[in-house]
Design a protein around this motif. Structure first.
Motif, PDB file in Angstrom:
ATOM      1  N   GLU A 183      -1.251  11.550   1.952  1.00  0.00           N
ATOM      2  CA  GLU A 183      -0.886  10.429   2.803  1.00  0.00           C
ATOM      3  C   GLU A 183      -1.410   9.127   2.222  1.00  0.00           C
ATOM      4  O   GLU A 183      -0.741   8.095   2.255  1.00  0.00           O
ATOM      5  N   GLU A 184      -2.636   9.170   1.695  1.00  0.00           N
ATOM      6  CA  GLU A 184      -3.165   7.963   1.083  1.00  0.00           C
ATOM      7  C   GLU A 184      -2.317   7.568  -0.132  1.00  0.00           C
ATOM      8  O   GLU A 184      -2.082   6.390  -0.364  1.00  0.00           O
ATOM      9  N   GLU A 185      -1.832   8.588  -0.869  1.00  0.00           N
ATOM     10  CA  GLU A 185      -1.002   8.286  -2.026  1.00  0.00           C
ATOM     11  C   GLU A 185       0.308   7.651  -1.597  1.00  0.00           C
ATOM     12  O   GLU A 185       0.801   6.740  -2.232  1.00  0.00           O
ATOM     13  N   GLU A 186       0.864   8.112  -0.476  1.00  0.00           N
ATOM     14  CA  GLU A 186       2.101   7.525  -0.004  1.00  0.00           C
ATOM     15  C   GLU A 186       1.898   6.092   0.469  1.00  0.00           C
ATOM     16  O   GLU A 186       2.774   5.256   0.346  1.00  0.00           O
ATOM     17  N   LEU A 187       0.749   5.816   1.021  1.00  0.00           N
ATOM     18  CA  LEU A 187       0.484   4.484   1.557  1.00  0.00           C
ATOM     19  C   LEU A 187      -0.210   3.591   0.548  1.00  0.00           C
ATOM     20  O   LEU A 187      -0.708   2.521   0.917  1.00  0.00           O
ATOM     21  N   ALA A 188      -0.265   4.039  -0.703  1.00  0.00           N
ATOM     22  CA  ALA A 188      -0.969   3.241  -1.710  1.00  0.00           C
ATOM     23  C   ALA A 188      -0.257   1.916  -1.922  1.00  0.00           C
ATOM     24  O   ALA A 188       0.954   1.806  -1.784  1.00  0.00           O
ATOM     25  N   ALA A 189      -1.061   0.900  -2.239  1.00  0.00           N
ATOM     26  CA  ALA A 189      -0.507  -0.433  -2.465  1.00  0.00           C
ATOM     27  C   ALA A 189       0.269  -0.446  -3.776  1.00  0.00           C
ATOM     28  O   ALA A 189      -0.079   0.258  -4.721  1.00  0.00           O
ATOM     29  N   PRO A 190       1.368  -1.236  -3.839  1.00  0.00           N
ATOM     30  CA  PRO A 190       2.144  -1.312  -5.082  1.00  0.00           C
ATOM     31  C   PRO A 190       1.295  -1.874  -6.222  1.00  0.00           C
ATOM     32  O   PRO A 190       0.437  -2.735  -6.015  1.00  0.00           O
ATOM     33  N   VAL A 215       4.899   2.064  -7.403  1.00  0.00           N
ATOM     34  CA  VAL A 215       3.778   2.741  -6.748  1.00  0.00           C
ATOM     35  C   VAL A 215       2.974   3.545  -7.758  1.00  0.00           C
ATOM     36  O   VAL A 215       1.742   3.624  -7.665  1.00  0.00           O
ATOM     37  N   GLU A 216       3.648   4.120  -8.760  1.00  0.00           N
ATOM     38  CA  GLU A 216       2.965   4.964  -9.735  1.00  0.00           C
ATOM     39  C   GLU A 216       3.644   4.788 -11.087  1.00  0.00           C
ATOM     40  O   GLU A 216       4.867   4.819 -11.186  1.00  0.00           O
TER      41      GLU A 216
END
Length: 585
Positions: free
Chosen positions: A517-524, A553-554
């Motif tokens: 979830e943190e990875e999905e909500l990570a800042a661009p 994002v990644e």
């Protein structure tokens, strides 16, 4: 103008003309039949052609249909098959609407013509019969009149004869009178027969035959109109299917326009990218400093052989993909190169006594396998359950695909377990509806299936982690019922535990979910602009249009894909080569 008035004396011409018209109808029917046979053969050959070039199920050609040019060729074959169907429809409609209908109408025409000609023949026979009667009465009148004249002359001669008795004279006069009376009767009969014949002849030429000829004219004109309609149907039958044929041709054009060479290149990369690093440079091995030399662990080449030490073949350059030498061996993608020899070590005392023999032994020990050809790289080892026989990139994709399949199967079992639990609860509350114990075998089987699937899912997830996968696999969260009716809680990876009983693995998966979830909500970490259109048809990818701006994002981890996010929160992977990326400083 009509035939009965203007062609009253052309019976033979009318007979031949009507027969010629019927022959023309029959000829046209045969022509259309042969045309339908040509259409049917053409359609059959087209179908055989499309069948010949269509890929067989499970063949290599069917697997290549993921490329747009291959798929478009299949679309062309399908459109040609539909086109063949339209040709068959043309043949069928021509046979039904022209051949069969005209054949029936031709039989009716023949019967009608036969009837009219039969009536004309009867009228002709009747007139001929009357004429024969007239001729007979005429001849009888002529004969009797001559006999009467002879009898009158004989009576007159007897009356003048002086030797004739009175009785002879009277007898001759009576005979003459009788003959004269018979001749008068024949004359009257002849006159009556003549009047009758003239009346019938007038009826024949002015009423009966014109009526028959006019009927034949109407019949022939109807035949001509019907034949003209057949000519029109010959064209309209094909015109009727032309819109559908046009759609088939438009489909072929559309198939050609759907070919995307860039997407085909990307699909080939997606399918066959191995993930291997390119071989490094060969290091110089200085044999002039002794037999101890340096070799690079990253090199895939083969050092100089003993023939080079002897001064032979020095003129031949070293090629990476040359033929296998006497001292080389095939290199599989997962072979580990031997440890390099220590550099500049002390010389061996054996080298002083027999330097060439020792050199050969050391070279055979430290020689590295050479990549002999691309075929060697593509040699397929035995398939394994963890897909370890595949290159890294393909292995990750196969593992991810297997995890998704197992996840779907597990979700089906979870849904079935929930349904069985609800059914058991209903049976317990309403025993008249069923026995709860009868559901125990199904519940046990479902539980075993879920345990098996969870084990396999965990196993493949571990292999995916080892292969360097991202780990963003499908996860399921639902409730079911165990055999005792207690609720089972399923963890995100499919593991379950009864309520009130802590599960050590639950914390691990919960922690993984938190990280996810943190990875999905990570800042661009930057932005990118699309250089090309990307359909995003594969699972996990996202579609984009040329010129669209997305948030990164990644970054690309070396597999050619970058993870991006839209302003509405949609995330997915796109090809790195499709965008221009600007990272935040």
């Amino acid at each position: 103008m009509d035939w009965g008035t203007d062609l009253w004396d052309q019976y033979d011409i009318i007979d031949k003309h009507t027969q010629s018209g019927l022959d023309l109808v029959e000829k046209y029917v045969k022509f259309v039949k042969e045309r339908t046979e040509i259409e049917q053969n053409y359609a059959k050959q087209l179908r055989n052609l499309t069948k010949k070039y269509s890929p067989k199920r499970g063949s290599k050609e069917e697997q290549e249909c993921r490329f747009t040019n291959h798929q478009s060729f299949l679309d062309v074959l399908n459109e040609m098959n539909d086109y063949a169907g339209q040709r068959e429809l043309i043949a069928e409609n021509m046979m039904m609407n022209i051949c069969i209908e005209l054949t029936k109408y031709l039989q009716e025409l023949k019967q009608e013509r036969k009837t009219h000609l039969s009536e004309a023949k009867k009228a002709q026979q009747s007139l001929e019969s009357t004429y024969k009667q007239l001729d007979s009465s005429k001849k009888r009148f002529e004969r009797e009149w001559r006999e009467a004249e002879k009898a009158a002359q004989y009576a007159e001669k007897t009356d003048l004869d002086i030797n004739a008795t009175k009785a002879d004279v009277e007898k001759a006069k009576q005979q003459a009178h009788m003959r004269s009376h018979v001749a008068e009767e024949c004359k009257n009969d002849y006159a009556a027969q003549l009047q009758k014949y003239n009346k019938e002849q007038s009826q024949f030429y002015f009423t009966d035959m014109p009526l028959i000829f006019n009927k034949l004219q109407d019949m022939d004109e109807k035949r001509i109109r019907r034949l003209a309609q057949g000519y029109v149907l010959f064209s309209d039958t094909e015109k009727h299917v032309m819109p559908i044929i046009g759609k088939c041709l438009d489909g072929i054009t559309r198939a050609g326009n759907n070919v995307n060479e860039h997407n085909d290149s990307l699909a080939l990369i997606e399918q066959h990218k191995s993930g291997f690093e390119r071989p490094g440079d060969l290091e110089f091995e200085d044999y002039s400093q002794g037999i101890n030399r340096t070799s690079s662990e990253s090199s895939l080449g083969t050092p100089k052989g003993p023939l080079d030490l002897l001064g032979k073949n020095k003129s031949k350059p070293f090629w990476l993909f040359s033929k296998k030498s006497k001292f080389s061996s095939p290199l599989t993608p997962f072979s580990t190169p031997p440890a390099p020899s220590p550099a500049n070590g002390p010389p061996s005392p054996k080298f002083g006594r027999d330097p060439l023999s020792y050199c050969l032994k050391e070279i055979n020990k430290t020689v590295k396998p050479r990549i002999s050809s691309f075929r060697t790289l593509r040699r397929t080892p035995t398939a394994t359950e963890d897909f370890g026989h595949l290159p890294p990139e393909q292995r990750r994709k196969r593992l991810q695909q297997k995890i998704e399949e197992l996840g779907k199967e597990l979700q089906k079992e979870v849904d079935q377990s929930e349904a069985l639990g609800k059914m058991k609860d209903v049976y317990e509350k309403n025993p008249q509806m069923g026995d709860p114990a009868s559901l125990a075998p199904q519940i046990n089987q479902t539980t075993q299936n879920m345990e098996r699937l969870r084990g396999e899912l965990s196993k493949y997830e571990n292999w995916l982690t080892e292969a360097g996968g991202r780990g963003d696999t499908l996860r399921y969260s639902s409730q079911s019922f165990n055999n005792n009716g207690a609720h089972d809680t399923y963890s995100p990876d499919g593991a379950h535990s009864e309520e009130g009983t802590p599960d050590p693995s639950h914390a691990i998966y919960a922690e993984f979910d938190d990280d996810f979830e943190e990875e999905e909500l990570a800042a661009p970490i930057g932005q990118c602009t699309a250089l090309y259109n990307f359909p995003g048809s594969s699972e996990g990818t996202i579609a984009m249009q040329e010129g669209e701006v997305l948030s990164v994002v990644e970054e690309d981890k070396g597999d050619g894909w970058t993870r991006v996010r839209r302003s509405n929160g949609d995330e997915g992977y796109i090809p790195t080569s499709y965008v221009s990326i600007t990272l935040n400083k």
